[in-house]
Design a protein around this motif. Structure first.
Motif, mmCIF file in Angstrom:
data_model
loop_
_atom_site.group_PDB
_atom_site.id
_atom_site.type_symbol
_atom_site.label_atom_id
_atom_site.label_comp_id
_atom_site.label_asym_id
_atom_site.label_seq_id
_atom_site.Cartn_x
_atom_site.Cartn_y
_atom_site.Cartn_z
ATOM 1 N N LEU A 184 0.819 -1.210 0.000
ATOM 2 C CA LEU A 184 0.000 0.000 0.000
ATOM 3 C C LEU A 184 0.851 1.258 0.000
ATOM 4 O O LEU A 184 0.449 2.294 -0.552
ATOM 5 N N GLU A 185 2.021 1.202 0.610
ATOM 6 C CA GLU A 185 2.914 2.362 0.626
ATOM 7 C C GLU A 185 3.272 2.787 -0.800
ATOM 8 O O GLU A 185 3.374 3.981 -1.099
ATOM 9 N N ILE A 186 3.473 1.829 -1.676
ATOM 10 C CA ILE A 186 3.774 2.146 -3.078
ATOM 11 C C ILE A 186 2.501 2.541 -3.824
ATOM 12 O O ILE A 186 2.480 3.526 -4.578
ATOM 13 N N PHE A 187 1.441 1.779 -3.622
ATOM 14 C CA PHE A 187 0.188 2.058 -4.339
ATOM 15 C C PHE A 187 -0.286 3.485 -4.076
ATOM 16 O O PHE A 187 -0.764 4.183 -4.995
ATOM 17 N N LYS A 188 -0.144 3.957 -2.847
ATOM 18 C CA LYS A 188 -0.655 5.275 -2.480
ATOM 19 C C LYS A 188 0.207 6.421 -2.994
ATOM 20 O O LYS A 188 -0.154 7.586 -2.828
ATOM 21 N N LEU A 189 1.334 6.107 -3.640
ATOM 22 C CA LEU A 189 2.099 7.141 -4.335
ATOM 23 C C LEU A 189 1.438 7.522 -5.655
ATOM 24 O O LEU A 189 1.727 8.580 -6.222
ATOM 25 N N LEU A 190 0.576 6.652 -6.147
ATOM 26 C CA LEU A 190 -0.123 6.881 -7.415
ATOM 27 C C LEU A 190 -1.446 7.596 -7.143
ATOM 28 O O LEU A 190 -1.999 7.490 -6.036
ATOM 29 N N PRO A 191 -1.975 8.317 -8.121
ATOM 30 C CA PRO A 191 -3.296 8.908 -7.928
ATOM 31 C C PRO A 191 -4.309 7.787 -7.691
ATOM 32 O O PRO A 191 -4.430 6.879 -8.514
ATOM 33 N N HIS A 192 -4.991 7.842 -6.576
ATOM 34 C CA HIS A 192 -5.822 6.706 -6.203
ATOM 35 C C HIS A 192 -7.000 7.154 -5.351
ATOM 36 O O HIS A 192 -7.028 8.264 -4.807
ATOM 37 N N LYS A 193 -7.934 6.257 -5.233
ATOM 38 C CA LYS A 193 -9.051 6.433 -4.320
ATOM 39 C C LYS A 193 -9.347 5.078 -3.693
ATOM 40 O O LYS A 193 -9.539 4.086 -4.394
ATOM 41 N N MET A 194 -9.344 5.016 -2.344
ATOM 42 C CA MET A 194 -9.691 3.785 -1.646
ATOM 43 C C MET A 194 -11.208 3.681 -1.596
ATOM 44 O O MET A 194 -11.902 4.632 -1.207
ATOM 45 N N ILE A 195 -11.736 2.556 -2.008
ATOM 46 C CA ILE A 195 -13.184 2.388 -2.127
ATOM 47 C C ILE A 195 -13.645 1.139 -1.385
ATOM 48 O O ILE A 195 -12.844 0.267 -1.030
ATOM 49 N N THR A 196 -14.942 1.066 -1.170
ATOM 50 C CA THR A 196 -15.542 -0.124 -0.576
ATOM 51 C C THR A 196 -15.896 -1.111 -1.687
ATOM 52 O O THR A 196 -15.864 -0.783 -2.878
ATOM 53 N N LEU A 197 -16.277 -2.295 -1.274
ATOM 54 C CA LEU A 197 -16.657 -3.317 -2.252
ATOM 55 C C LEU A 197 -17.895 -2.882 -3.037
ATOM 56 O O LEU A 197 -17.970 -3.084 -4.257
ATOM 57 N N GLU A 198 -18.841 -2.274 -2.367
ATOM 58 C CA GLU A 198 -20.047 -1.810 -3.065
ATOM 59 C C GLU A 198 -19.706 -0.717 -4.071
ATOM 60 O O GLU A 198 -20.255 -0.676 -5.180
ATOM 61 N N GLU A 199 -18.778 0.185 -3.695
ATOM 62 C CA GLU A 199 -18.364 1.236 -4.625
ATOM 63 C C GLU A 199 -17.636 0.644 -5.826
ATOM 64 O O GLU A 199 -17.773 1.133 -6.960
ATOM 65 N N ALA A 200 -16.853 -0.408 -5.581
ATOM 66 C CA ALA A 200 -16.135 -1.066 -6.677
ATOM 67 C C ALA A 200 -17.112 -1.623 -7.699
ATOM 68 O O ALA A 200 -16.888 -1.550 -8.916
ATOM 69 N N LYS A 201 -18.209 -2.161 -7.224
ATOM 70 C CA LYS A 201 -19.211 -2.726 -8.137
ATOM 71 C C LYS A 201 -19.885 -1.631 -8.963
ATOM 72 O O LYS A 201 -20.234 -1.852 -10.127
ATOM 73 N N SER A 202 -20.019 -0.456 -8.372
ATOM 74 C CA SER A 202 -20.747 0.611 -9.064
ATOM 75 C C SER A 202 -19.890 1.351 -10.082
ATOM 76 O O SER A 202 -20.412 1.856 -11.084
ATOM 77 N N ILE A 203 -18.559 1.419 -9.870
ATOM 78 C CA ILE A 203 -17.722 2.200 -10.788
ATOM 79 C C ILE A 203 -17.346 1.427 -12.049
ATOM 80 O O ILE A 203 -16.836 2.012 -13.006
ATOM 81 N N LYS A 204 -17.585 0.134 -12.089
ATOM 82 C CA LYS A 204 -17.128 -0.658 -13.230
ATOM 83 C C LYS A 204 -17.802 -0.237 -14.536
ATOM 84 O O LYS A 204 -17.273 -0.471 -15.620
ATOM 85 N N SER A 205 -18.945 0.405 -14.416
ATOM 86 C CA SER A 205 -19.668 0.798 -15.635
ATOM 87 C C SER A 205 -19.308 2.207 -16.103
ATOM 88 O O SER A 205 -19.804 2.650 -17.143
ATOM 89 N N THR A 206 -18.449 2.904 -15.361
ATOM 90 C CA THR A 206 -18.101 4.277 -15.745
ATOM 91 C C THR A 206 -17.116 4.254 -16.904
ATOM 92 O O THR A 206 -16.279 3.361 -17.035
ATOM 93 N N SER A 207 -17.208 5.256 -17.759
ATOM 94 C CA SER A 207 -16.363 5.311 -18.957
ATOM 95 C C SER A 207 -15.084 6.103 -18.694
ATOM 96 O O SER A 207 -14.995 6.901 -17.763
ATOM 97 N N GLY A 208 -14.080 5.884 -19.541
ATOM 98 C CA GLY A 208 -12.784 6.533 -19.412
ATOM 99 C C GLY A 208 -12.736 7.849 -20.151
ATOM 100 O O GLY A 208 -13.738 8.294 -20.730
ATOM 101 N N PRO A 209 -11.560 8.501 -20.177
ATOM 102 C CA PRO A 209 -10.327 7.994 -19.555
ATOM 103 C C PRO A 209 -10.333 8.227 -18.042
ATOM 104 O O PRO A 209 -10.879 9.217 -17.563
ATOM 105 N N HIS A 210 -9.712 7.306 -17.315
ATOM 106 C CA HIS A 210 -9.644 7.396 -15.862
ATOM 107 C C HIS A 210 -8.281 7.943 -15.460
ATOM 108 O O HIS A 210 -7.248 7.493 -15.952
ATOM 109 N N ASN A 211 -8.315 8.907 -14.542
ATOM 110 C CA ASN A 211 -7.088 9.576 -14.118
ATOM 111 C C ASN A 211 -6.607 9.119 -12.751
ATOM 112 O O ASN A 211 -5.754 9.768 -12.142
ATOM 113 N N CYS A 212 -7.145 8.026 -12.274
ATOM 114 C CA CYS A 212 -6.676 7.488 -10.990
ATOM 115 C C CYS A 212 -6.930 5.989 -10.954
ATOM 116 O O CYS A 212 -7.635 5.429 -11.813
#
Length: 740
Positions: free
Chosen positions: A259-287
Motif C-alpha cells: 500500500l505504501e507504493i500504491f498510495k504514491l499513485l493517484p488513487h481512491k480507496m473504495i468499498t466493495l459496493e463502490e467497486a461494483k458501481s464504478i465498473k460501468s463508468t467510462s474513461g479515460p480514468h485519471n486514478c
C-alpha cells in the motif's frame, strides 16, 4: 582466539525446553584469557541475486567508533557483490580481505554455499533454514556440528506477542526484513500489469516501471512511481480501458508495504459496493482504485445467511466456512495483491475452477496477480510455481489450464518472486542491521570470558536462538537430530503395533514438536519419521509444516497414552495452530483433531512419495509435471546445472532442484538415491549401469528411459537378490530387467 565456544545446558521446565541466557566459554587451561573479539562479514554466494548484508557500512562505523580498542579488535569483510561496495566498508574502518580466519563472529544473510568454506571453532550467524529439519540443509548442519561451530539463526531470534484479534500468543521475529517484500512486490506487480495490458493492446505508464532491483534504493524507485503517477493523473489511462481496481488481501507488513507504493499513485480507496458501481463508468480514468479486502469479503459460514462475521471463530473453525471471493470480489477487480496468510485448513481465496468459471461467463477483467505470499497452489491456486528475479512473471490461461513463461492476452499474468526483499537491498539491509545491532553490542560487551568462571549473560532472545555449540545441538533444538536421521523409506515393522500421527501446524516455532517427542520418549515408545514436509517462511510470511511420525510400542496402553497426550498438547498450545490426524493400526481407524478441540472421523490421504529425476534434458519437464501432479509427491530434479534443474523442478507441484555431479559416484548422489522412493534416470544410456549399481546397493527402485543394455542385463541377479525393481524401456520383445 575462540569466541563463545559453547552454551551450558539450558534448563528445562516440565514438557518445555527453555533456554536461559547464559553462555559458557571453555578454554584450554594454559590459554590466555582475551577481552577482545572481532567480527567478520561473509560473502553472499548462495544466490547470485543476493546483495543484502547483515550490517551496513554505517553499522560497521558505529561499532568501530564505540568499541574498537576497548572490546572490539576489528571487523573483516570478504569481497562480494553486495549492494554496498567494499570501499564503503573500508572507509568505515573495516578490513576487506578474503581471509576471515582472524574473525571470531562471522555474519551472513544466507547460508554459505559450500560447507567446506565453514571455518572450524567459530561462531556463525545467518539464516540456516535447519530448525524445521529441512532435508536440503541437513548436510550443512552436519558440517556445522563436525566443525565445532556455534550457530545462531536469525529466524529463531523472537519474542512472544499477543494477537490483538484473538488474544493468542504468537512468536514475532526480531531480526527480519520487514515490509520490503510488500514494497518490492508492489513495484514488480505494476510492471507485470503494464506488460499484461500491452498484450491486450493498451500502452500505459505502467510499462515505465521497472522491477524493484533495477533501482539503487527505494527513493529512486519511489521517484519513478511518482512520475508514473503524474502521467496517469495528467493524461489518464486509455479511453477504452475500464477503471482499474486493485484488491489487497491481508493486513500485515507485506500488505502495508504494498500500500505504501500504491498510495504514491493517484488513487481512491473504495468499498466493495463502490467497486461494483464504478465498473460501468467510462474513461479515460485519471486514478486507480484500491480495495481493502476483509475476511468477511473472502469467506462466509457455510449454510449460514447471517451477515455478522467472527474472525476468532473463523480462525478456530475454518472448515465451517467457504470462500465467496470468486463471486464477491473477483468479478470487480483487475489486480489482486495477495499478502494473506493461508494454509490447507482455510478455504482458498481463488481456485482454478472458480477462475475458469469466470472466464466461461465472459468475465476476463483480472489482468494480473501479485502473489507476495508465494504459497504455491495455495490461497491463489493458480500460482503453480514461484518465479525468479530473472523471470519474474508467467501467464496462466483459465480456459486451457496451461501456464507459459511469457505474458499474453489469453490469461492472467502472475508475479510470484520468492526473494523480494533482496530487490531492495539498501533499505532491507538497513532495516535488518538496525534490528541486529543491539544484539551485536550485547555480544561485544558481555559475550566473552572476563574471568576463570567462563560465562556471561546474553539476552534470552539471542541465547534461545543458538542452534549448535560444542559439536552438539543445543537442548532447544535437539529434536532436529531425529529429523537428520529420518529414513527414506520404512522397510520393516509396519505389522508391529504402531500409530501413525500426521501433525500440521507451526510445529517448530511454537515448541510443539519438542513436547510431542518428549511424550513419546517418556512413554518408552520409539518413533520413525515417515515424512517432514516443510513450508518455509517466504517474504516474511510463515507457512505451516507437516510431520508424519510412526510410533511403535509392544504395550498398547502406551500407544493409547501417546494419542491422548498429543491430542491434549495440540489443543493446549494455541500458538501452534495445529491439527492432528492419527491412524491406529490396532483399530484400523483414522481420527482427526484440530486446535478447536472438535473431532471427526476421516481417512488419511495419499501416502507421501519421493521421486528423484536424474537429468534435466528436454523430456525431463514433462516427466516432472506428470509425476508431480499429486501434492503428496515430492519431485527432486538433479543436474550439474542449477538453472536447468530449477526450470524442470518448477513443473511439479512440489518440485525442488538439486545440483549434483551425475557423471560419477559420490556421497551426495548416494544420499539423494537413498532418500528417494524411486529414481527416474533420464541420463545417457551408458550412465545407467552406474546409477543402477547405486540403486541396488541402497535398495531403491529405478526406471530408465533406455533399452536394456548388456551392462544392465548383468545386474539382473543382484537386483533380484536385493529386492529392487529396475525397469528399462522395452522393444518389440518387451525385454526389460524388472522385478515386480
Amino acid at each position: 582466539m575462540t569466541f563463545l565456544h559453547g552454551i551450558g545446558r539450558l534448563t528445562s521446565s516440565p514438557g518445555l525446553r527453555r533456554g536461559v541466557s547464559r553462555i559458557w566459554h571453555h578454554r584450554p587451561a594454559l590459554a590466555v584469557l582475551e577481552r577482545y573479539i572481532s567480527i567478520g562479514i561473509l560473502r553472499e554466494d548462495y544466490c547470485k541475486w543476493e546483495r543484502r548484508v547483515p550490517i551496513t557500512p554505517d553499522h560497521v562505523k558505529h561499532l568501530i567508533d564505540n568499541y574498537k580498542g576497548d572490546k572490539l579488535t576489528g571487523i573483516y569483510v570478504q569481497p562480494s557483490q553486495r549492494i554496498f561496495p567494499d570501499s564503503q566498508y573500508e572507509k568505515a574502518g573495516a578490513i576487506v580481505t578474503e581471509d576471515l580466519s582472524s574473525a571470531d563472529v562471522l555474519l551472513g544473510v544466507k547460508r554459505v554455499a559450500n560447507e567446506d568454506d565453514l571455518i572450524p571453532d567459530k561462531t556463525y550467524m545467518f539464516f540456516s533454514h535447519v530448525i524445521k529439519g529441512q532435508p536440503e540443509n541437513m548436510q550443512l548442519l552436519k558440517a556445522i556440528l563436525d566443525k565445532n561451530i556455534q550457530l545462531f539463526d536469525y529466524e529463531a531470534i523472537a519474542e512472544d506477542i499477543q494477537d490483538p484479534t484473538t488474544g493468542e500468543l504468537k512468536k514475532k521475529r526480531l531480526v527480519a526484513f520487514g515490509k520490503y517484500a510488500g514494497i518490492a512486490g508492489m513495484i514488480d506487480t505494476l510492471q507485470c500489469l503494464g506488460r499484461r495490458l500491452l498484450a491486450s493492446g493498451y500502452s500505459t505508464p505502467f510499462l515505465n516501471c521497472s522491477s524493484a532491483y533495477v533501482y539503487y534504493d527505494l527513493d529512486e524507485a519511489k521517484r519513478c512511481v511518482d512520475k508514473m503517477g503524474n502521467r496517469i493523473e495528467k493524461d489518464g489511462l486509455p479511453m477504452t480501458l475500464e477503471p482499474l481496481v486493485f484488491a489487497f488481501t491481508g493486513n500485515g507488513n507485506v500488505t502495508k508495504g504494498a500500500l505504501e507504493i500504491f498510495k504514491l499513485l493517484p488513487h481512491k480507496m473504495i468499498t466493495l459496493e463502490e467497486a461494483k458501481s464504478i465498473k460501468s463508468t467510462s474513461g479515460p480514468h485519471n486514478c486507480l482504485y484500491g480495495l481493502m479486502v476483509e475476511q468477511k469479503d473472502i469467506v462466509k459460514k457455510t449454510d449460514c445467511q447471517e451477515e455478522s462475521f467472527d474472525v476468532k471463530h473463523y480462525r478456530a473453525n475454518p472448515s465451517e466456512y467457504e470462500s465467496i471471493f470468486a463471486s464477491n470480489v473477483a468479478p470487480v477487480c483487475n489486480v489482486i495483491v495477495n499478502g494473506i496468510y493461508w494454509d490447507e485448513r482455510y478455504p482458498r481465496v481463488l481456485t482454478k475452477t472458480e477462475m475458469t468459471d469466470l472466464y466461461k461467463r465472459g468475465n476476463k477483467s483480472l489482468f494480473a496477480v501479485g502473489d507476495i505470499s508465494c504459497d504455491v497452489n495455495g490461497s491463489i491456486e493458480f500460482l503453480q510455481h514461484t518465479t525468479t528475479i530473472d523471470k519474474p512473471f508467467f501467464s496462466w490461461n483459465p480456459a486451457t489450464n496451461e501456464a507459459v513463461d511469457d505474458i499474453n492476452e489469453d490469461g492472467v499474468a502472475i508475479m510470484g518472486v520468492d526473494i523480494l526483499p533482496t530487490e531492495l537491498s539498501v533499505e532491507s539491509s538497513k532495516h535488518f542491521g538496525d534490528a541486529l545491532l543491539p544484539l551485536l553490542k550485547q555480544l561485544i560487551i558481555d559475550g566473552y570470558s572476563r574471568d576463570g568462571q567462563g560465562y556471561e549473560n546474553l539476552p534470552p532472545e539471542l541465547a534461545n536462538a543458538c542452534i549448535a555449540r560444542g559439536g552438539s545441538l543445543t537442548p532447544n533444538f535437539e529434536y532436529i537430530e531425529a529429523l537428520m536421521k529420518r529414513p527414506a523409506m520404512i522397510h520393516h515393522g509396519l505389522k508391529d503395533h504402531h500409530i501413525l500421527l500426521r501433525i500440521e501446524g507451526h510445529l517448530f516455532d511454537s515448541g510443539l514438536i519438542n513436547q510431542i517427542l518428549d511424550v513419546i520418549e517418556r512413554l518408552d515408545c520409539h518413533f520413525e519419521i515417515e515424512e517432514c514436509a516443510v513450508k518455509p517462511t517466504v517474504n516474511g510470511i510463515a507457512h505451516k509444516s507437516v510431520l508424519m511420525l510412526r510410533v511403535f510400542s509392544e504395550d498398547d496402553s502406551n500407544l493409547g497414552s501417546v494419542i491422548t497426550k498429543v491430542d491434549l498438547l495440540v489443543n493446549l498450545i494455541d500458538s501452534a495452530e495445529a491439527s492432528i490426524q492419527h491412524f491406529d493400526s490396532r483399530s484400523q481407524s483414522s481420527q482427526s483433531k484440530g486446535s478447536s478441540g472438535q473431532s471427526k472421523v476421516s481417512v488419511l490421504g495419499e501416502q507421501e512419495k519421493r521421486v528423484l529425476i536424474l537429468g534435466a534434458g528436454k523430456v525431463a519437464g514433462s516427466c516432472a509435471e506428470y509425476l508431480g501432479r499429486s501434492k503428496s509427491t515430492t519431485v527432486a530434479v538433479a543436474s550439474m546445472f542449477e538453472d536447468e534443474a530449477m526450470a524442470v523442478a518448477k513443473n511439479a507441484s512440489r518440485g525442488k532442484a538439486v545440483t549434483c555431479d551425475l557423471s560419477q559416484p559420490s556421497d551426495k548422489l548416494r544420499r539423494l538415491i537413498e532418500e528417494a522412493d524411486i529414481v527416474v534416470s533420464l541420463l545417457p544410456a551408458p550412465m545407467h549401469s552406474m546409477i543402477a549399481e547405486e540403486c541396488i546397493s541402497l535398495k531403491t527402485n529405478l526406471v530408465t528411459a533406455s533399452y536394456e543394455s548388456d551392462e544392465m542385463r548383468a545386474l539382473r541377479s543382484s537386483a533380484e537378490d536385493a529386492g529392487v525393481a529396475i525397469l528399462n524401456e522395452g522393444n518389440e520383445d518387451i525385454r526389460c530387467c524388472i522385478r515386480v
